[in-house]
Design a protein around this motif. Structure first.
Motif, PDB file in Angstrom:
ATOM      1  N   SER A  35       3.940   3.715  -8.135  1.00 10.41           N
ATOM      2  CA  SER A  35       3.990   3.401  -9.640  1.00 10.41           C
ATOM      3  C   SER A  35       3.877   4.438 -10.480  1.00 10.41           C
ATOM      4  O   SER A  35       3.385   5.423 -10.057  1.00 10.41           O
ATOM      5  N   ARG A  60       6.704   1.460  -1.386  1.00 10.86           N
ATOM      6  CA  ARG A  60       5.621   0.942  -0.963  1.00 10.86           C
ATOM      7  C   ARG A  60       5.862   0.727   0.856  1.00 10.86           C
ATOM      8  O   ARG A  60       6.727   0.044   1.375  1.00 10.86           O
ATOM      9  N   ARG A 116      11.476 -11.093  -0.993  1.00  8.45           N
ATOM     10  CA  ARG A 116      11.244 -10.659  -2.334  1.00  8.45           C
ATOM     11  C   ARG A 116      10.561  -9.093  -2.201  1.00  8.45           C
ATOM     12  O   ARG A 116      10.241  -8.696  -3.368  1.00  8.45           O
ATOM     13  N   HIS A 117      10.571  -8.712  -0.988  1.00  9.14           N
ATOM     14  CA  HIS A 117       9.793  -7.248  -0.926  1.00  9.14           C
ATOM     15  C   HIS A 117      10.927  -6.274  -0.391  1.00  9.14           C
ATOM     16  O   HIS A 117      11.425  -6.535   0.548  1.00  9.14           O
ATOM     17  N   LEU A 118      10.799  -5.032  -0.996  1.00 12.51           N
ATOM     18  CA  LEU A 118      11.522  -3.865  -0.714  1.00 12.51           C
ATOM     19  C   LEU A 118      10.635  -2.674  -0.205  1.00 12.51           C
ATOM     20  O   LEU A 118       9.548  -2.932  -1.133  1.00 12.51           O
ATOM     21  N   MET A 130      11.172   0.182 -10.616  1.00 14.17           N
ATOM     22  CA  MET A 130      10.453  -0.503 -11.461  1.00 14.17           C
ATOM     23  C   MET A 130      10.702  -0.163 -13.035  1.00 14.17           C
ATOM     24  O   MET A 130      10.781   1.175 -13.147  1.00 14.17           O
ATOM     25  N   ILE A 155       7.386 -11.623 -11.179  1.00 12.43           N
ATOM     26  CA  ILE A 155       8.224 -10.708 -11.524  1.00 12.43           C
ATOM     27  C   ILE A 155       7.474  -9.633 -12.082  1.00 12.43           C
ATOM     28  O   ILE A 155       8.244  -8.143 -12.147  1.00 12.43           O
ATOM     29  N   GLY A 211       0.733  -6.850 -14.969  1.00 15.15           N
ATOM     30  CA  GLY A 211       0.342  -5.818 -16.143  1.00 15.15           C
ATOM     31  C   GLY A 211      -0.953  -5.995 -16.317  1.00 15.15           C
ATOM     32  O   GLY A 211      -1.535  -6.933 -15.928  1.00 15.15           O
ATOM     33  N   ARG A 259      -5.691  -1.630 -20.000  1.00 11.14           N
ATOM     34  CA  ARG A 259      -6.334  -0.930 -19.063  1.00 11.14           C
ATOM     35  C   ARG A 259      -7.758  -0.575 -19.636  1.00 11.14           C
ATOM     36  O   ARG A 259      -8.144  -0.509 -21.056  1.00 11.14           O
ATOM     37  N   GLY A 300       4.489  -3.544 -15.094  1.00 15.91           N
ATOM     38  CA  GLY A 300       5.627  -3.202 -14.333  1.00 15.91           C
ATOM     39  C   GLY A 300       6.558  -4.493 -14.105  1.00 15.91           C
ATOM     40  O   GLY A 300       6.040  -5.433 -13.676  1.00 15.91           O
TER      41      GLY A 300
HETATM   42  O1  4AD Z   1       2.197  -5.922  -9.487  1.00 18.07           O
HETATM   43  P1  4AD Z   1       2.491  -4.381  -9.291  1.00 18.07           P
HETATM   44  O2  4AD Z   1       2.072  -4.060  -7.955  1.00 18.07           O
HETATM   45  O3  4AD Z   1       2.008  -3.475 -10.564  1.00 18.07           O
HETATM   46  C1  4AD Z   1       1.973  -2.161 -10.675  1.00 18.07           C
HETATM   47  O4  4AD Z   1       2.313  -1.498  -9.816  1.00 18.07           O
HETATM   48  C2  4AD Z   1       1.481  -1.728 -11.962  1.00 18.07           C
HETATM   49  N1  4AD Z   1       0.954  -0.294 -12.011  1.00 18.07           N
HETATM   50  C3  4AD Z   1       2.522  -1.893 -13.018  1.00 18.07           C
HETATM   51  C4  4AD Z   1       1.863  -1.313 -14.289  1.00 18.07           C
HETATM   52  O5  4AD Z   1       1.045  -2.206 -14.901  1.00 18.07           O
HETATM   53  N2  4AD Z   1       2.599  -0.337 -14.977  1.00 18.07           N
HETATM   54  O6  4AD Z   1       4.300  -4.506  -9.383  1.00 18.07           O
HETATM   55  C5  4AD Z   1       4.763  -4.658 -10.519  1.00 18.07           C
HETATM   56  C6  4AD Z   1       6.239  -5.498 -10.234  1.00 18.07           C
HETATM   57  C7  4AD Z   1       5.745  -6.824  -9.348  1.00 18.07           C
HETATM   58  O7  4AD Z   1       5.539  -7.761 -10.305  1.00 18.07           O
HETATM   59  C8  4AD Z   1       7.002  -7.028  -8.883  1.00 18.07           C
HETATM   60  O8  4AD Z   1       8.034  -7.623  -9.520  1.00 18.07           O
HETATM   61  C9  4AD Z   1       7.781  -5.825  -8.257  1.00 18.07           C
HETATM   62  O9  4AD Z   1       6.913  -4.652  -9.219  1.00 18.07           O
HETATM   63  N3  4AD Z   1       7.131  -5.360  -6.768  1.00 18.07           N
HETATM   64  C10 4AD Z   1       8.024  -5.321  -5.745  1.00 18.07           C
HETATM   65  N4  4AD Z   1       9.564  -5.400  -5.908  1.00 18.07           N
HETATM   66  C11 4AD Z   1      10.051  -5.332  -4.813  1.00 18.07           C
HETATM   67  N5  4AD Z   1       9.291  -5.040  -3.667  1.00 18.07           N
HETATM   68  C12 4AD Z   1       8.082  -4.874  -3.483  1.00 18.07           C
HETATM   69  N6  4AD Z   1       7.601  -4.472  -2.431  1.00 18.07           N
HETATM   70  C13 4AD Z   1       7.420  -5.041  -4.668  1.00 18.07           C
HETATM   71  N7  4AD Z   1       6.075  -5.049  -5.189  1.00 18.07           N
HETATM   72  C14 4AD Z   1       5.698  -4.851  -6.261  1.00 18.07           C
END
Ligand code: 4AD
Ligand code: MG
Length: 462
Positions: free
Chosen positions: A207, A230, A238-240, A245, A386, A389, A392, A431
């Protein structure tokens, strides 16, 4: 080479003009001494009909014009008498750039499965489905910038290689130039990363948030749009392992500001898709039935339901629906729970806010109840989460306290704590998983079908 794109012919073609078009043959048929070629050049969903009369010199070249061949054709643009098309081109000149062996070309017949098409990822963009997916992806990418630029956000580029390993968003891929056959030994049998390229262990980023935070704490409102990685072993639709992002970060903002931004952002992306991709969405509606112009219209405007995590748990506890995973305050919501809320209860997007601190990252702002943090997830029908956030934690003591409680090392992240030492201010961000957004708009059920080269555990063909 001067050529007219087929998209432009359909939108602004002048009957009677001589034009040149290039593309790939979708099909060819002959009838009563005339040949018809359906040509697609990727610019639009539609194919253009080429008519080759038997008395033209082009007719002799038809044998090389099989499905899949790349050609150039020049001729007169005419009104078509055929059904379902406005234009056709009467070809007077034909050049074949590359033939495609009709026996061997994998995209011969209609109706390939999406699984089969994943095996030929280098050819699948030539199909109607993937042409449409990638054009929608393009429009949405541009819409991201239009949305943030129109609101005065500054686009920042956060690094892809990072030294921070504590974000907690997922397992990390290590980036190294060490010789894997002869890894230098450190203490306790560890690898000595001080001998590695950067003098310490480095990773692919999960991220851009932590870096976006320091940019927001100087530039105000910023956003990133880049690839993230990741290494978790999630083999789902739904995961890659590599996904894109979009991460806005706002200075002088709280959780409510960021929820509103998220809602406006999704509305705006839906609106732009409807405006610029009507043909593509109509195609998905007809052939995949997981999206529709009407649904998207209402999604582009309808306010999102907002509820706290605690309220969501109450709804889930009350239902008779059988879930695979337990529902209990303090446990994370699983995708079956999220989908139940969006698809069955509220039939639309839902923002869940104020999650238990035990299931969320260290940087999220602690609420006064001592149990929850100012975190929010946006959940949408069929896709689930989707956006993730939060506001902070801008208070140094509370942030350090939380990191200590979680056993996170403070040494490597002093720069992050500095932001709380010098001119700290409330700030918040989120995100959005770009591929999940493309899934949401197109209705493609597998995330591997909305990115050109999907990466997933045990899968990296291209
Ligand atoms: O919820 P996540 O993990 O949030 C963050 O990374 C924060 N640092 C974001 C921030 O606040 N700036 O990931 C954000 C979004 C998820 O809601 C999802 O839509 C997508 O990223 N996501 C993925 N999309 C595809 N494959 C994956 N493995 C994903 N992991 C998260
Ligand atoms: Mg999340």
């Amino acid at each position: 080479m001067k050529r007219t794109r087929i998209k432009n012919i359909f939108s602004e073609g002048n009957i009677g003009q001589t034009i040149t078009i290039c593309g790939w043959v979708r099909s060819k048929r002959e009838s009563k001494g005339v040949a018809f070629i359906a040509l697609n050049d990727g610019s639009t969903q539609d194919t253009l009909q080429l008519v080759v009369p038997s008395d033209s010199s082009a007719f002799n070249k038809l044998s090389g014009c099989n499905t899949g061949a790349a050609i150039r054709a020049a001729g007169l643009l005419k009104e078509s008498l055929g059904k379902g098309q406005k234009y056709e081109v009467e070809v007077s000149d034909l050049e074949i750039f590359g033939e495609a062996d009709s026996e061997a070309y994998p995209l011969q017949k209609k109706g390939h499965t999406l699984e089969f098409l994943r095996e030929i990822g280098h050819l699948r963009p030539r199909t109607n489905t993937f042409g449409a997916v990638f054009r929608v992806r393009n429009v949405l990418s541009n819409a991201v910038h239009e949305f943030f630029q129109s609101r005065g956000f500054i686009w920042v580029h956060t690094p892809i290689i990072t030294a921070s390993d504590c974000e907690g968003a997922g397992d990390l891929f290590t980036v190294t130039s060490l010789d894997l056959e002869k890894l230098p030994a450190g203490n306790n049998g560890d690898i000595d990363f001080s001998q590695d390229f950067f003098g310490k262990r480095a990773y692919l980023t999960v991220s851009g948030q932590l870096e976006a935070e320091f940019l927001a704490m100087s530039l105000g409102d910023v956003y990133t749009f880049g690839p993230t990685f990741r290494a978790e072993n999630s083999n789902t639709s739904r995961h890659l392992s590599e996904f894109w992002m979009i991460e806005p970060e706002m200075a002088f903002a709280d959780i409510n500001d960021v929820m509103q931004l998220a809602e406006d952002f999704i509305h705006s992306l839906c609106g732009m898709a409807l405006e610029k991709c009507e043909d593509e969405i109509a195609f998905f509606e007809k052939f995949y039935k997981n999206t529709s112009i009407n649904d998207l219209r209402s999604l582009a405007e309808k306010p999102f339901v907002r509820m706290t995590y605690t309220e969501a748990i109450k709804v889930l506890e009350k239902t008779k629906e059988k879930f695979e995973f337990p529902v209990k305050w303090g446990l994370d919501l699983q995708s079956e729970h999220e989908r139940y809320l969006t698809d069955k209860v509220f039939k639309g997007p839902v923002i869940v806010v104020d999650y238990p601190k035990g299931i969320k990252a260290f940087y999220m702002r602690q609420n006064t109840d001592g149990k929850t943090v100012a975190a929010m997830d946006v959940l949408v029908p069929k896709v689930g989460e989707i956006i993730g956030g939060s506001q902070r934690e801008e208070r140094l003591e509370l942030l350090e306290g939380r990191m200590n409680d979680m056993g996170l090392p403070l040494e490597n992240i002093q720069w992050y704590l500095d932001l709380r030492r010098y001119g700290s201010a409330p700030h918040a961000g989120f995100g959005l998983g770009f591929e999940r957004m493309v899934q949401y708009i197109t209705g493609m059920s597998n995330i591997r079908d909305v990115i050109p080269c999907p990466r997933a555990p045990q899968s990296i063909k291209f």
